[in-house]
Design an enzyme around this catalytic site. Structure first.
Site, PDB file in Angstrom:
ATOM      1  N   SER A 123     -14.032  36.990   3.188  1.00  0.00           N
ATOM      2  CA  SER A 123     -14.604  37.749   4.300  1.00  0.00           C
ATOM      3  C   SER A 123     -14.783  39.214   3.951  1.00  0.00           C
ATOM      4  O   SER A 123     -15.402  39.942   4.709  1.00  0.00           O
ATOM      5  CB  SER A 123     -13.764  37.589   5.573  1.00  0.00           C
ATOM      6  N   HIS A 144     -19.573  32.008   4.226  1.00  0.00           N
ATOM      7  CA  HIS A 144     -18.532  32.595   5.078  1.00  0.00           C
ATOM      8  C   HIS A 144     -18.463  31.846   6.413  1.00  0.00           C
ATOM      9  O   HIS A 144     -19.314  32.017   7.280  1.00  0.00           O
ATOM     10  CB  HIS A 144     -18.833  34.081   5.292  1.00  0.00           C
ATOM     11  N   GLU A 156     -22.261  32.440   7.433  1.00  0.00           N
ATOM     12  CA  GLU A 156     -23.073  33.488   6.803  1.00  0.00           C
ATOM     13  C   GLU A 156     -23.231  33.108   5.329  1.00  0.00           C
ATOM     14  O   GLU A 156     -22.227  32.879   4.642  1.00  0.00           O
ATOM     15  CB  GLU A 156     -22.377  34.852   6.897  1.00  0.00           C
ATOM     16  N   ASN A 194     -18.602  41.076  10.689  1.00  0.00           N
ATOM     17  CA  ASN A 194     -17.507  42.047  10.593  1.00  0.00           C
ATOM     18  C   ASN A 194     -17.990  43.484  10.512  1.00  0.00           C
ATOM     19  O   ASN A 194     -17.218  44.417  10.657  1.00  0.00           O
ATOM     20  CB  ASN A 194     -16.586  41.721   9.418  1.00  0.00           C
TER      21      ASN A 194
HETATM   22  P1  NAI Z   1      -4.439  30.922   3.951  1.00  0.00           P
HETATM   23  O1  NAI Z   1      -3.377  31.837   3.497  1.00  0.00           O
HETATM   24  O2  NAI Z   1      -4.252  30.183   5.237  1.00  0.00           O
HETATM   25  O3  NAI Z   1      -4.736  29.840   2.809  1.00  0.00           O
HETATM   26  C1  NAI Z   1      -4.912  30.168   1.456  1.00  0.00           C
HETATM   27  C2  NAI Z   1      -4.483  28.981   0.613  1.00  0.00           C
HETATM   28  O4  NAI Z   1      -4.890  29.214  -0.731  1.00  0.00           O
HETATM   29  C3  NAI Z   1      -2.974  28.737   0.579  1.00  0.00           C
HETATM   30  O5  NAI Z   1      -2.716  27.421   0.975  1.00  0.00           O
HETATM   31  C4  NAI Z   1      -2.572  29.005  -0.868  1.00  0.00           C
HETATM   32  O6  NAI Z   1      -1.541  28.152  -1.309  1.00  0.00           O
HETATM   33  C5  NAI Z   1      -3.870  28.723  -1.584  1.00  0.00           C
HETATM   34  N1  NAI Z   1      -4.003  29.379  -2.874  1.00  0.00           N
HETATM   35  C6  NAI Z   1      -3.687  30.650  -3.196  1.00  0.00           C
HETATM   36  N2  NAI Z   1      -4.010  30.899  -4.480  1.00  0.00           N
HETATM   37  C7  NAI Z   1      -4.541  29.767  -4.975  1.00  0.00           C
HETATM   38  C8  NAI Z   1      -5.085  29.405  -6.242  1.00  0.00           C
HETATM   39  N3  NAI Z   1      -5.118  30.271  -7.253  1.00  0.00           N
HETATM   40  N4  NAI Z   1      -5.569  28.152  -6.387  1.00  0.00           N
HETATM   41  C9  NAI Z   1      -5.541  27.281  -5.363  1.00  0.00           C
HETATM   42  N5  NAI Z   1      -5.020  27.561  -4.159  1.00  0.00           N
HETATM   43  C10 NAI Z   1      -4.535  28.792  -3.970  1.00  0.00           C
HETATM   44  O7  NAI Z   1      -5.761  31.791   3.977  1.00  0.00           O
HETATM   45  P2  NAI Z   1      -7.072  31.625   4.894  1.00  0.00           P
HETATM   46  O8  NAI Z   1      -6.874  32.382   6.145  1.00  0.00           O
HETATM   47  O9  NAI Z   1      -7.459  30.208   4.951  1.00  0.00           O
HETATM   48  O10 NAI Z   1      -8.146  32.455   4.046  1.00  0.00           O
HETATM   49  C11 NAI Z   1      -8.712  31.945   2.862  1.00  0.00           C
HETATM   50  C12 NAI Z   1      -9.964  32.715   2.535  1.00  0.00           C
HETATM   51  O11 NAI Z   1     -10.879  32.623   3.622  1.00  0.00           O
HETATM   52  C13 NAI Z   1      -9.768  34.205   2.273  1.00  0.00           C
HETATM   53  O12 NAI Z   1     -10.656  34.597   1.280  1.00  0.00           O
HETATM   54  C14 NAI Z   1     -10.120  34.833   3.608  1.00  0.00           C
HETATM   55  O13 NAI Z   1     -10.576  36.147   3.477  1.00  0.00           O
HETATM   56  C15 NAI Z   1     -11.243  33.924   4.079  1.00  0.00           C
HETATM   57  N6  NAI Z   1     -11.473  33.856   5.528  1.00  0.00           N
HETATM   58  C16 NAI Z   1     -10.426  33.799   6.408  1.00  0.00           C
HETATM   59  C17 NAI Z   1     -10.672  33.709   7.765  1.00  0.00           C
HETATM   60  C18 NAI Z   1      -9.563  33.610   8.764  1.00  0.00           C
HETATM   61  O14 NAI Z   1      -9.808  33.786   9.956  1.00  0.00           O
HETATM   62  N7  NAI Z   1      -8.343  33.296   8.348  1.00  0.00           N
HETATM   63  C19 NAI Z   1     -12.061  33.688   8.296  1.00  0.00           C
HETATM   64  C20 NAI Z   1     -13.071  33.673   7.273  1.00  0.00           C
HETATM   65  C21 NAI Z   1     -12.771  33.797   5.943  1.00  0.00           C
END
Ligand code: NAI
Length: 505
Positions: A123, A144, A156, A194
């Site tokens: 994001s 996104h 997006e 955003n």
């Molecule tokens: P999260 O923390 O819930 O999940 C991330 C996951 O990635 C974890 O389960 C972790 O174990 C795993 N992980 C970390 N490093 C890794 C690697 N090298 N290889 C494989 N798995 C790995 O995070 P979330 O909130 O799901 O965010 C993920 C992405 O989505 C980020 O880039 C964030 O900016 C983006 N995003 C988040 C939103 C939100 O509302 N939470 C909305 C839109 C985008």
């Protein structure tokens, strides 16, 4: 360009909040989905989240059990990145860290076929930067999604500097085939949502900081007049003030301290105090058990006028005239005037054009009360009013009594330029216009993004058009002259449209 057919496998990396949701969306669309996460607990949790969602859909009759079983059967747990090899599209939803994302994409290039698309759900990180050192940077694109991905309609599609047009098109049509509303955007900080949403928070904070209105009054006006589902402070408490503050700071810094995105000290204080919002039990509101939510300012009952004169012929005000007639108020007309509002027993009650009521009172040599914008003046249950500093409470009461006679609650706020809804909508439209002017997206793209990504009741570009671009221009001009700050400069796109008499949408 056609969408990726369901017979092509998809892979998702990261089984957290977003990854699990994206897996569900792709598997529901018929793809085999390979899921990899460095934490097997995260995969367990992610799959359990999907199972729970699907079971609820079956219980509610939205899906039959056969479909549920088929979707779950298409989700393949993987223990190593190499297992993702058959995928034609990989969507990465791991931790928001450029170095880790780059390293994962670098490894994927050696595992996947050359025609595979590498998508990131980031994001805030530049797609151009993620792609920069890869062998095939043109295959990298942003997809996104919004949280929760199975429910929120928007995706997006972000093009980095060297993203292949065809890659962006396939990502676009694929997300569309998955039932999403999709918009193209250039890789710029905040992308569309955003970025364009910043004034929703920042102007509300500014009004609060300047004592224009209190928190519940600002929120209530945005909901009850503006038609938004939540007010800015309610929404910041839901998102988390720590997250909202960090997004604000990151967009501000990414645009080299552009004043429009400047964070507010109030946010900083909230975060410093650990008042993160709902999750910490206290934010702008108190969420502890038994806490009573403070109420918006609501004016006491004032007498209804028996007669009013409609000033000008602004069609936006037609529902108010209908309500006045229905309330047995005699309605006269003075359509030639270029002001918009009502004359009520010698007091001019005008739709805010951004000029403070005090200034208008001096210029027009009449007592002036200004009123706020409503999404729909018939449906609005509340209207904000402000009087000039020189105007008496007796004159203010005439305006209060008028809106109350039309069935509205009235919030009297301080004489801040543009009041609450008008100011925030003008600034949202200005931000949307600037994003369009800088080639980030189209006017339609802004509106789709804001209505489908953050549930705005109307796209800001359409809304500005409906209010009248010259009126929005006047509001921004008034803000700019009142504050003398670069923050309120009008977008060149809006300025050009007004000068040329052209529409934006
Ligand atoms: P999260 O923390 O819930 O999940 C991330 C996951 O990635 C974890 O389960 C972790 O174990 C795993 N992980 C970390 N490093 C890794 C690697 N090298 N290889 C494989 N798995 C790995 O995070 P979330 O909130 O799901 O965010 C993920 C992405 O989505 C980020 O880039 C964030 O900016 C983006 N995003 C988040 C939103 C939100 O509302 N939470 C909305 C839109 C985008």
């Amino acid at each position: 360009m056609t969408a990726l057919p369901p017979s092509n496998a998809v892979a998702v990396i990261g089984a957290g909040t977003m990854g699990a949701g994206i897996v569900q969306v792709a598997a529901t669309a018929g793809h085999t989905v390979y899921l990899f996460d460095t934490s097997s607990e995260a995969v367990d949790k992610g799959i359990a989240q999907i199972e729970k969602f699907l079971a609820r859909s079956v219980a509610k009759g939205r899906m039959d059990d056969e479909a549920r079983i088929a979707i779950l059967g298409r989700i393949k747990r993987c223990n190593k990145l190499e297992d993702l090899a058959p995928a034609k599209l990989v969507i990465e939803a791991i931790v928001e860290n450029i170095d880790i994302k780059r390293s994962v994409f670098g490894q994927l290039e050696d595992i996947l076929s050359e025609d595979a698309i590498l998508a990131s759900n980031t994001s805030s990180i530049s797609i151009t930067e993620i792609a920069a050192k890869l062998k095939r940077p043109e295959r990298v694109v942003g997809m996104h999604f919004f949280n929760p991905a199975p429910i929120m309609k928007l995706v997006e599609i972000i093009r980095g500097l060297v993203t292949d047009e065809q890659v962006a098109e396939i990502a676009y049509t694929t997300a569309q085939a998955w039932g999403k509303k999709v918009v193209h955007a250039k890789s710029t900080p905040g992308f569309i949502v955003n970025r364009v949403a910043r004034p929703f928070y920042s102007e509300a904070l500014r009004i609060l900081q300047e004592g224009g209105a209190d928190i519940p009054t600002i929120d209530s006006c945005i909901r009850e007049s503006g038609g938004f589902r939540m007010g800015p402070f309610e929404l910041m408490d839901l998102i988390g003030n720590d997250i909202n503050f960090s997004v604000t700071k990151s967009v501000y810094d990414a645009y080299f301290q552009e004043p429009r995105y400047r964070p507010n000290l109030i946010q900083q204080e909230q975060v410093a105090a650990g008042r993160y919002g709902r999750k910490s039990g206290q934010g702008y509101y108190d969420y502890s058990e038994g806490a009573i939510k403070p109420e918006a300012h609501t004016a006491d009952a004032a007498p209804a006028p028996t007669e009013i004169t409609v000033i000008g012929n602004n069609t936006l005000l037609a529902p108010l005239i209908g309500l006045a007639e229905a309330a047995d108020i005699k309605v006269n007309n003075d359509p030639a005037d270029d002001l918009s509002g009502f004359m009520i027993e010698g007091t001019l009650v005008l739709l805010s054009d951004g000029t403070p009521a005090s200034e208008l009172t001096t210029v027009l040599e009449k007592p002036i009360v200004v009123f706020d914008l409503a999404l729909d003046y018939k449906a609005a249950s509340r209207i904000a009013l402000a009087k000039g500093d020189q105007v008496s409470d007796k004159d203010l009461a005439k305006a209060v009594g008028f809106f109350q006679a039309l069935g509205k609650k009235v919030s009297v706020i301080d004489d801040c330029p543009g009041l609450i809804v008008m100011r925030i909508i003008a600034m949202l439209a200005n931000e949307g216009s600037d994003a369009v002017y800088q080639g980030v997206t189209s006017p339609e793209g802004v509106d789709i993004a804001m209505t489908c990504g953050v549930n705005y009741p109307k796209g800001p570009m359409r809304w500005a058009q409906d209010i009248g671009l010259s009126h929005i221009f006047a509001v921004l001009d008034a803000l700019s002259s009142f504050y003398g700050e670069d923050r309120y400069r009008t977008s060149p796109l809006l300025r050009r449209a007004v000068i040329a008499g052209k529409d934006l949408v």
